[in-house]
Design a protein around this motif. Structure first.
Motif, PDB file in Angstrom:
ATOM      1  N   UNK A 132     119.964  76.233 -74.665  1.00 12.97           N
ATOM      2  CA  UNK A 132     120.330  75.130 -75.558  1.00 12.97           C
ATOM      3  C   UNK A 132     121.761  75.244 -76.069  1.00 12.97           C
ATOM      4  N   UNK A 133     122.187  76.460 -76.407  1.00 17.62           N
ATOM      5  CA  UNK A 133     123.541  76.647 -76.934  1.00 17.62           C
ATOM      6  C   UNK A 133     124.586  76.311 -75.879  1.00 17.62           C
ATOM      7  N   UNK A 134     124.330  76.702 -74.635  1.00 21.38           N
ATOM      8  CA  UNK A 134     125.278  76.396 -73.558  1.00 21.38           C
ATOM      9  C   UNK A 134     125.331  74.904 -73.271  1.00 21.38           C
ATOM     10  N   UNK A 135     124.185  74.227 -73.326  1.00 21.50           N
ATOM     11  CA  UNK A 135     124.175  72.774 -73.126  1.00 21.50           C
ATOM     12  C   UNK A 135     124.935  72.069 -74.247  1.00 21.50           C
ATOM     13  N   UNK A 136     124.705  72.497 -75.487  1.00 24.20           N
ATOM     14  CA  UNK A 136     125.420  71.897 -76.614  1.00 24.20           C
ATOM     15  C   UNK A 136     126.922  72.098 -76.457  1.00 24.20           C
ATOM     16  N   UNK A 137     127.330  73.309 -76.082  1.00 22.49           N
ATOM     17  CA  UNK A 137     128.758  73.593 -75.904  1.00 22.49           C
ATOM     18  C   UNK A 137     129.357  72.733 -74.802  1.00 22.49           C
ATOM     19  N   UNK A 138     128.642  72.601 -73.678  1.00 18.94           N
ATOM     20  CA  UNK A 138     129.158  71.813 -72.558  1.00 18.94           C
ATOM     21  C   UNK A 138     129.348  70.355 -72.955  1.00 18.94           C
ATOM     22  N   UNK A 139     128.360  69.773 -73.625  1.00 15.55           N
ATOM     23  CA  UNK A 139     128.435  68.348 -73.950  1.00 15.55           C
ATOM     24  C   UNK A 139     129.339  68.076 -75.145  1.00 15.55           C
TER      25      UNK A 139
END
Length: 220
Positions: A132-139
């Motif tokens: 989830x943290x990586x997805x949030x960072x990417x978007x």
């Protein structure tokens, strides 16, 4: 072929792995719903591979979205910079410090994985976009304040809050890591059982996540 169509093509391999498991169980005279003993434990790698492949397909999709949206940056972005700076970015706008319009020095490069634009002759090493943290960072790089909240808002039904989605992703990532890094055995060395239904539920959940990621990023 669109980015989402490429994702769907990758996910079709998951169904093939699950079907192969069932066919091999049938060929060996094993009930596919039962626990497998040591002699047939090799078959467990098919549903395990399906779980790992589902997460890899989502990872590849998000990587392609970032490339599609930020291709004009022609930038090298350190893994540790977006995870630190993007999560601290409060207004959802891309953080200029993420873009280094030069090659990193050997000192900067040491110990960090680097994302590079695929048009560059040096090629590309992908970041991981699973948690989830990586997805949030990417978007957040694409201007979305919290992509998990965004997809939860368009995900009807029970157990679809941001907390639920994060928990489900983290559980799947933990199992994927057990498969990838521990041979899917517990600390005593015993085999962790896995059923093809687990793999199909994983596939369904990841597909639902990506459907909504795509809607947020590409549909008005």
């Amino acid at each position: 072929m669109s980015l989402y169509e490429r994702f769907q093509s990758r996910m079709s391999a998951v169904d093939k792995l699950v079907n192969m498991y069932r066919e091999l169980c049938s060929a060996r005279g094993i009930l596919p719903r039962g626990r497998l003993d040591e002699a047939h434990s090799d078959l467990l790698w098919l549903p395990r591979s399906a779980v790992a492949f589902s997460l890899a397909a989502m990872d590849a999709y998000v990587n392609e979205v970032v490339t599609d949206k930020l291709g004009d940056y022609r930038a090298y972005v350190s893994l540790y910079v977006p995870m630190k700076n993007v999560l601290e970015q409060s207004d959802g706008t891309p953080c200029p410090s993420l873009c280094m319009h030069r090659r990193p020095t050997s000192k900067e490069h040491h110990g960090a994985r680097i994302w590079v634009d695929p048009s560059q002759p040096s090629g590309r090493t992908s970041l991981s976009f699973k948690s989830p943290e990586e997805l949030i960072a990417a978007y957040r790089l694409l201007g979305h304040a919290d992509i998990i909240e965004s997809i939860a808002a368009i995900w009807p039904g029970p157990a679809c809050t941001p907390i639920d989605i994060k928990q489900k992703l983290n559980v799947l990532i933990q199992r994927r890591n057990q498969i990838t890094y521990e041979g899917d055995r517990d600390p005593e060395g015993h085999i962790r059982q896995i059923h093809p239904h687990y793999a199909t539920r994983c596939k369904s959940f990841i597909e639902n996540v990506v459907i909504r990621l795509h809607r947020v990023a590409y549909e008005p």
